[in-house]
Design a protein around this motif. Structure first.
Motif, mmCIF file in Angstrom:
data_model
loop_
_atom_site.group_PDB
_atom_site.id
_atom_site.type_symbol
_atom_site.label_atom_id
_atom_site.label_comp_id
_atom_site.label_asym_id
_atom_site.label_seq_id
_atom_site.Cartn_x
_atom_site.Cartn_y
_atom_site.Cartn_z
ATOM 1 N N UNK A 235 21.144 9.943 71.015
ATOM 2 C CA UNK A 235 22.016 11.094 70.030
ATOM 3 C C UNK A 235 21.092 12.199 69.370
ATOM 4 N N UNK A 236 19.790 11.763 69.174
ATOM 5 C CA UNK A 236 18.862 12.672 68.866
ATOM 6 C C UNK A 236 18.093 13.562 69.756
ATOM 7 N N UNK A 237 18.343 13.184 71.189
ATOM 8 C CA UNK A 237 17.649 13.827 72.210
ATOM 9 C C UNK A 237 18.770 14.911 72.923
ATOM 10 N N UNK A 238 19.874 14.425 72.955
ATOM 11 C CA UNK A 238 21.148 15.307 73.883
ATOM 12 C C UNK A 238 22.258 15.114 73.224
ATOM 13 N N UNK A 239 23.159 16.110 73.622
ATOM 14 C CA UNK A 239 24.540 16.126 72.840
ATOM 15 C C UNK A 239 25.648 15.835 73.555
ATOM 16 N N UNK A 240 25.452 15.374 74.915
ATOM 17 C CA UNK A 240 26.548 14.987 75.589
ATOM 18 C C UNK A 240 27.261 13.569 75.230
ATOM 19 N N UNK A 241 28.430 13.546 75.408
ATOM 20 C CA UNK A 241 29.295 12.082 74.932
ATOM 21 C C UNK A 241 28.681 10.865 75.175
ATOM 22 N N UNK A 242 28.732 9.768 74.297
ATOM 23 C CA UNK A 242 28.050 8.788 74.350
ATOM 24 C C UNK A 242 29.114 7.592 73.964
ATOM 25 N N UNK A 243 28.863 6.371 74.838
ATOM 26 C CA UNK A 243 29.790 5.420 74.487
ATOM 27 C C UNK A 243 28.779 3.933 74.442
ATOM 28 N N UNK A 244 29.135 3.216 73.408
ATOM 29 C CA UNK A 244 28.490 2.051 73.076
ATOM 30 C C UNK A 244 29.175 0.719 73.784
ATOM 31 N N UNK A 245 28.653 0.112 74.604
ATOM 32 C CA UNK A 245 29.257 -1.095 75.343
ATOM 33 C C UNK A 245 29.073 -2.017 74.546
ATOM 34 N N UNK A 246 30.246 -3.130 74.561
ATOM 35 C CA UNK A 246 30.274 -3.870 73.819
ATOM 36 C C UNK A 246 30.640 -5.237 74.780
ATOM 37 N N UNK A 247 30.133 -6.313 74.516
ATOM 38 C CA UNK A 247 30.357 -7.650 75.330
ATOM 39 C C UNK A 247 31.720 -8.387 74.729
ATOM 40 N N UNK A 248 31.708 -9.660 74.684
ATOM 41 C CA UNK A 248 32.817 -10.494 74.219
ATOM 42 C C UNK A 248 32.732 -10.628 72.814
ATOM 43 N N UNK A 249 33.684 -10.982 71.990
ATOM 44 C CA UNK A 249 33.647 -10.961 70.739
ATOM 45 C C UNK A 249 32.303 -11.736 69.931
ATOM 46 N N UNK A 250 32.083 -12.777 70.713
ATOM 47 C CA UNK A 250 30.880 -13.772 70.130
ATOM 48 C C UNK A 250 29.665 -13.197 70.358
ATOM 49 N N UNK A 251 29.455 -12.104 71.493
ATOM 50 C CA UNK A 251 28.172 -11.566 71.978
ATOM 51 C C UNK A 251 27.601 -10.867 70.606
ATOM 52 N N UNK A 252 26.219 -10.685 70.735
ATOM 53 C CA UNK A 252 25.505 -9.945 69.961
ATOM 54 C C UNK A 252 24.526 -8.906 70.618
#
Length: 378
Positions: A235-252
């Motif tokens: 986010x500090x390097x480029x302006x294109x859209x970004x998505x945070x991937x998330x595992x299952x609810x128990x994942x960290x």
């Protein structure tokens, strides 16, 4: 099937992708309001992401897979990035290339086989960071799960391992040929692990995007990672859209584990967690079970509130990954007893799309697009 709420066409995806002012970068309330306006944007809603290309039909992360996904009509094509020893970005789902290349058949690389711990998992095999790009280019790609996709083994050895630079050039050529931009969904793999090796991914990715003019808010790509800190860095390097991937609810997330952050995915999909993510990302890519949980027997349950809550926070949702084979489907959508035969994946696609998600990853873009067409008419 449950009586899912049917979505109308929303602009939240286009807003995130095209940087349409407050729709993404303003308050959550503004984003939610914009999401209902129904103004057409460049990408359809819901969009279909060709997961590692069209990996249900060709070995993943090959130009055969990417090209087929694009020819099928996939709206976005996914790449996973890992580095070589000399710092080049290449497209592999994992840095362990044992299952996806013919490296084991190369006696000159026999001594490269080793055991490593990657994000807490002990793995034995061959790894991209131990090969120069020139060495890696002597290998040929092969089907990762031949037991499930025996038909894909027909293409073993046809293609090599593509570099990210080659993918960017391919996207430009195909865009000129088709008269439209070719969208990419680009993931940084194991960024904490590689940074400790002196092979930081984010700076290399940003440099490549800038060289091709793909670093702006309206650039035709999404950047994604399972590590929120990687997205914060990007986010500090480029302006294109970004998505945070998330595992299952128990994942960290692994970067949370590495820094002692106790939060899990279950915490991140609560309203306060989503608000935090919206501070540096425009979307989330949750595991399918976060959108619609399954019961103890593996049958599809009732949708969670995550879609509604994420939209309220101004985030789009691109969950992953629907595949046609029985083994990957909810138990109540399987057909017959062969785990490798196709089940009722169309019903599963429609159940997920009916929750109001903005996009969906699939190994089978043609099936996904058939299901999505019904929802794009509304």
């Amino acid at each position: 099937m449950h009586k899912w709420q049917q979505p109308g066409r929303r602009t939240v995806l286009g807003a995130a992708a095209l940087g349409a002012g407050a729709a993404v970068f303003g308050t959550a309330g503004q984003a939610s309001a914009r999401a209902r306006e129904g103004v057409p944007q460049e990408l359809p809603v819901p969009l279909i992401v060709g997961h590692r290309g069209a990996s249900g039909y060709r070995p993943e992360h090959t130009f055969g897979s990417y090209q087929l996904a694009l020819d099928m009509g996939a709206d976005v094509i996914e790449q996973d990035l890992v580095p070589t020893k000399d710092g080049h970005l290449v497209c592999r789902h994992e840095n362990d290339i044992t299952a996806t290349t013919d490296v084991s058949a190369h006696p000159e690389f026999a001594d490269r086989k080793t055991t490593k711990t990657v994000d807490g998992a002990k793995l034995t095999g061959w790894f991209t960071e131990d090969f120069t790009l020139a060495e890696l280019k002597t290998l040929r790609a092969k089907e990762r799960i031949p037991g499930t996709r025996q038909h894909n083994t027909l293409y073993d050895g046809v293609w090599d391992v593509p570099t990210f630079e080659e993918v960017l050039q391919w996207a430009e050529r195909e865009g000129r040929k088709r008269g439209r931009r070719v969208w990419l969904h680009i993931e940084t793999k194991h960024p904490t692990y590689f940074r400790k090796l002196g092979l930081g991914l984010e700076e290399r990715l940003a440099k490549a995007l800038r060289a091709h003019g793909r670093h702006r808010k309206n650039s035709p790509n999404f950047l994604q990672s399972f590590e929120p800190s990687s997205i914060q860095r990007l986010d500090k390097l480029v302006d294109c859209p970004k998505v945070v991937l998330l595992g299952t609810l128990k994942d960290r997330p692994w970067d949370f584990t590495a820094t002692g952050d106790p939060r899990t995915v279950a915490d991140l999909v609560k309203p306060e967690g989503l608000k935090w993510l919206a501070g540096f990302a425009q979307g989330i890519g949750p595991d399918l079970t976060v959108i619609i949980p399954r019961d103890a027997d593996g049958k599809l349950g009732e949708p969670s509130s995550v879609v509604k809550d994420a939209h309220a926070a101004g985030l789009v949702l691109h969950p992953y990954t629907v595949r046609n084979e029985n083994t990957f489907l909810p138990t109540d959508m399987r057909r017959g007893t062969d785990p490798n035969a196709y089940g009722d994946s169309l019903r599963f696609f429609k159940a997920l799309l009916g929750t109001g998600i903005d996009g969906l990853f699939s190994d089978n873009p043609d099936t996904a697009l058939l299901a999505a067409a019904e929802f794009r008419k509304r």
